[in-house]
Design an enzyme around this catalytic site. Structure first.
Site, PDB file in Angstrom:
ATOM      1  N   SER A 119       4.662  37.566 -38.280  1.00 33.90           N
ATOM      2  CA  SER A 119       3.299  37.623 -38.067  1.00 33.90           C
ATOM      3  C   SER A 119       2.843  37.121 -37.042  1.00 33.90           C
ATOM      4  O   SER A 119       1.657  36.872 -36.790  1.00 33.90           O
ATOM      5  CB  SER A 119       2.601  37.277 -39.305  1.00 33.90           C
ATOM      6  OG  SER A 119       2.567  35.955 -39.720  1.00 33.90           O
ATOM      7  N   HIS A 140       5.707  44.590 -37.437  1.00 36.41           N
ATOM      8  CA  HIS A 140       4.826  43.715 -38.345  1.00 36.41           C
ATOM      9  C   HIS A 140       4.050  44.704 -39.291  1.00 36.41           C
ATOM     10  O   HIS A 140       3.074  45.384 -38.897  1.00 36.41           O
ATOM     11  CB  HIS A 140       3.909  42.736 -37.344  1.00 36.41           C
ATOM     12  CG  HIS A 140       3.210  42.066 -38.351  1.00 36.41           C
ATOM     13  ND1 HIS A 140       1.771  41.634 -37.881  1.00 36.41           N
ATOM     14  CD2 HIS A 140       3.190  41.490 -39.387  1.00 36.41           C
ATOM     15  CE1 HIS A 140       1.297  41.050 -38.714  1.00 36.41           C
ATOM     16  NE2 HIS A 140       2.014  40.809 -39.766  1.00 36.41           N
ATOM     17  N   GLU A 152       2.150  46.806 -36.276  1.00 34.70           N
ATOM     18  CA  GLU A 152       2.363  46.588 -35.240  1.00 34.70           C
ATOM     19  C   GLU A 152       3.633  46.539 -34.565  1.00 34.70           C
ATOM     20  O   GLU A 152       4.666  45.910 -35.105  1.00 34.70           O
ATOM     21  CB  GLU A 152       1.646  45.038 -35.182  1.00 34.70           C
ATOM     22  CG  GLU A 152       0.221  44.762 -35.244  1.00 34.70           C
ATOM     23  CD  GLU A 152      -0.315  43.392 -35.028  1.00 34.70           C
ATOM     24  OE1 GLU A 152      -1.253  43.354 -34.247  1.00 34.70           O
ATOM     25  OE2 GLU A 152       0.078  42.557 -35.551  1.00 34.70           O
TER      26      GLU A 152
END
Length: 283
Positions: A119, A140, A152
């Site tokens: 993250s 992500h 992501e």
């Protein structure tokens, strides 16, 4: 680049969620964790998660049954030798991730793509520690993985176009919306989210309002589904602190300074839901 076998390292909340999403969308999944109890808990979670999908009409009962049998567990990473893609979802500690990726790198065939669910940590640094930096990038997922639509995609500086395109296509097959972001501290999601959570903790620290009222303001006034302090508990206060430190170290800007109360709570072992106590208490 055809991806059929997917490895997931880490059978915690994120790892089990990632494994479920791949399994219910037709992939064979090799789920690895060095704690047998984590693997057992993950299978229980995946089974329950698949049943929820059946109840909501997202998948059929037959798809759920097939999905569950598609998940294979092992405490050993050797099982990754048959994988086309391996996604790491372990603790947010860069040295630990790098050491694990170096081990996976030795196990996997040359074509295997390595991805991290980190993250906040630099994908470029992790890619450089492997012998396949062109086949390395960030993927992500959001928590809970089976529910949240976003993923992501973070390219390391070394990531090839072929690798990026392969993970874009995989995201579509998982019925996720892939958003491309640069390898920058916190990417987009946590660069925006974590300072908001940190500021909410500051309002509590400074006595501006109570825990419940701070969360109520953001739920009722901003239409957030969950207040920031409750969300911090769900994420894990240790993870929140780690990301704030990454942001502060990466940008050298005091606006990312973690609230002292956040540091104190982590020091006390109050990590949130996973420890039974954070801003709220949990069974």
């Amino acid at each position: 680049m055809t991806i059929k076998q997917v490895g997931v390292l880490g059978a915690g909340t994120m790892g089990s969620g990632i494994a479920q999403v791949f399994a219910q969308n037709g992939f064979q999944v090799q789920l690895v964790d060095n704690q047998p109890s984590h693997l057992q808990n993950a299978i229980v979670k995946i089974q329950a998660g698949l049943q929820k999908c059946v109840d909501k009409g997202v998948i059929s009962a037959e798809q759920a049954k097939t999905g569950l049998t598609s998940v294979h567990t092992s405490p050993q990473m050797d099982i990754f030798a048959q994988c086309d893609l391996v996604i790491e979802a372990v603790t947010e500690e860069e040295p630990t991730k790098i050491a694990l990726f170096q081990s996976i790198d030795r196990i996997c065939p040359d074509h295997t793509i390595l991805a991290s669910n980190t993250s906040a940590i630099s994908l470029t640094r992790m890619a450089a520690a492997t012998k396949r930096p062109d086949r390395f990038m960030g993927m992500h997922f959001m928590n809970p993985v089976p529910v949240m639509q976003l993923v992501e995609l973070i390219r390391a500086l070394q990531t090839s176009d072929e690798t990026f395109q392969a993970l874009q296509e995989i995201s579509l097959k998982l019925n996720k919306t892939a958003v491309t972001v640069k390898d920058n501290p916190g990417f987009v999601s946590n660069r925006i989210l974590m300072p908001m959570i940190n500021e909410a903790i500051y309002t509590l620290y400074e006595g501006v309002a109570t825990i419940e009222d701070i969360d109520a303001v953001m739920k009722l006034g901003m239409n957030h589904p969950m207040g920031p302090l409750k969300l911090a508990d769900m994420i894990g206060l240790d993870t929140c602190l780690f990301i704030m430190n990454v942001l502060q170290d990466g940008f050298k800007d005091s606006k990312y300074r973690p609230c002292p109360l956040l540091q104190q709570m982590v020091d006390a072992g109050y990590y949130g839901k996973k420890s039974g106590k954070g801003f709220y208490e949990y069974d």
